[in-house]
Design an enzyme around this catalytic site. Structure first.
Site, mmCIF file in Angstrom:
data_model
loop_
_atom_site.group_PDB
_atom_site.id
_atom_site.type_symbol
_atom_site.label_atom_id
_atom_site.label_comp_id
_atom_site.label_asym_id
_atom_site.label_seq_id
_atom_site.Cartn_x
_atom_site.Cartn_y
_atom_site.Cartn_z
ATOM 1 N N ASP A 99 0.694 -1.201 -0.025
ATOM 2 C CA ASP A 99 0.242 0.307 -0.542
ATOM 3 C C ASP A 99 1.413 1.045 0.017
ATOM 4 O OD1 ASP A 99 -1.907 1.470 0.006
ATOM 5 O OD2 ASP A 99 -3.299 1.148 1.730
ATOM 6 N N VAL A 100 1.243 1.783 -1.340
ATOM 7 C CA VAL A 100 1.882 2.790 -1.489
ATOM 8 C C VAL A 100 1.221 4.123 -2.047
ATOM 9 C CG1 VAL A 100 3.940 1.734 -1.135
ATOM 10 C CG2 VAL A 100 3.100 2.020 -3.534
ATOM 11 N N LYS A 101 -0.010 3.807 -2.797
ATOM 12 C CA LYS A 101 -1.034 5.065 -3.429
ATOM 13 C C LYS A 101 0.710 5.695 -4.175
ATOM 14 C CE LYS A 101 -4.408 4.755 1.110
ATOM 15 N NZ LYS A 101 -3.429 3.523 1.149
ATOM 16 N N ARG A 102 1.543 5.669 -4.778
ATOM 17 C CA ARG A 102 1.859 5.902 -5.889
ATOM 18 C C ARG A 102 0.595 6.852 -7.418
ATOM 19 N NH1 ARG A 102 5.119 6.893 -1.646
ATOM 20 N NH2 ARG A 102 6.726 5.270 -1.578
ATOM 21 N N THR A 129 -1.179 0.292 -4.551
ATOM 22 C CA THR A 129 -1.740 0.689 -4.745
ATOM 23 C C THR A 129 -1.167 1.969 -5.394
ATOM 24 O OG1 THR A 129 -1.603 1.345 -2.993
ATOM 25 C CG2 THR A 129 -3.014 0.276 -3.100
#
Length: 281
Positions: A99-102, A129
């Site tokens: 879960d890094v939401k880059r 993510t």
């Protein structure tokens, strides 16, 4: 995973969901949880926490989702813990969704993609993510590399935080931003659908978004996407509500549970029992 003969991420995830139940356990060593487990709020505490989670969940759940922020806050020592635990889960056949939401554009997005989706990357995982709010097309470098290496993405679509509505619901029924994101995922997953497989470009849809999917006229099932659904357990989402939120797409939903499961730690057996209880179908 990447030798040209293994299944794509979506197909592999379908196998683990069918085998272990549709639950993804968050690996979230936030300070309060470290303290409740009797661990120091330090990189050493994060390492002990992560090792316990690996013992409890590797080879026993459909997927795990480490929250990168809780490792990054300790600098290189925290990142080193991530590098240590990712291969443990992967060797056990447990997909890791980092879960890094880059979200970025051009060569910078390509750099993020290589950091997590390239075969020899120190932080290589099964999926990450990503945020599409610079335009769905800005994700192309990550989608392309994921396809090449048999990995996947989970694209933020309908999140349960109140602020999300001001962006995701713009356009209204039939023309919302969230709807366009789901359409983009459907197009990316069309080839997998033709093979009768679950696609590898997933969506993030909160378990507590209520009637938003219906109100915006979104057909989640048509996307042929795995749906990562945060918000079950401690955040209020229930199995009873899941059918109303996700409709015909419910078989593709991977319930993400962090606090609800991790509060059973640090006892390994208790963690395993809580993860099993978190299944929604």
């Amino acid at each position: 995973m990447t030798d040209g003969t293994s299944m794509a991420f979506g197909a592999r995830l379908r196998v683990t969901m069918d085998t272990f139940g549709a639950v993804c356990v968050g690996i979230d060593p936030h300070p309060e949880l470290l303290t409740s487990w009797g661990l120091p709020v330090s990189a050493a505490g994060v390492r002990a926490f992560a090792q316990t989670c690996a013992e409890a969940f590797a080879g026993r759940v459909a997927a795990v989702k480490p929250q990168s922020a809780f490792f990054e806050e300790y600098g290189s020592a925290g990142i080193a813990v991530l590098e240590e635990i990712l291969p443990i889960f992967q060797a056990a056949g447990t997909p890791v969704i980092l879960d890094v939401k880059r979200g970025d554009i051009g060569s910078t997005m390509a750099g993020y993609a290589r950091a997590y989706l390239a075969d020899q990357a120190p932080l290589a995982c099964d999926a990450i993510t990503v945020s599409p709010y610079l335009g769905f097309g800005s994700l192309a470098p990550a989608m392309d590399l994921a396809q090449q290496t048999g990995r996947g993405l989970f694209v933020l679509a309908l999140t349960s935080n109140p602020e999300g509505r001001s962006v995701q619901h713009v356009g209204g029924a039939g023309a919302s931003v969230a709807g366009a994101i789901v359409t983009g995922a459907a197009e990316a997953n069309a080839r997998a659908a033709g093979r009768g497989e679950l696609g590898s470009i997933g969506l993030v849809v909160g378990a507590t978004v209520g009637s938003a999917v219906r109100d915006l006229g979104i057909d989640l099932a048509a996307a042929n996407a795995p749906i990562l659904a945060p918000g079950f357990g401690a955040q209020g989402g229930t199995a009873a509500e899941a059918a109303a939120v996700f409709g015909a797409a419910l078989p593709n939903v991977l319930a993400a549970s962090s606090r609800e499961v991790l509060s059973a730690g640090p006892d390994v057996a208790a963690l395993r029992r809580r993860a099993e209880a978190a299944r929604i179908v």
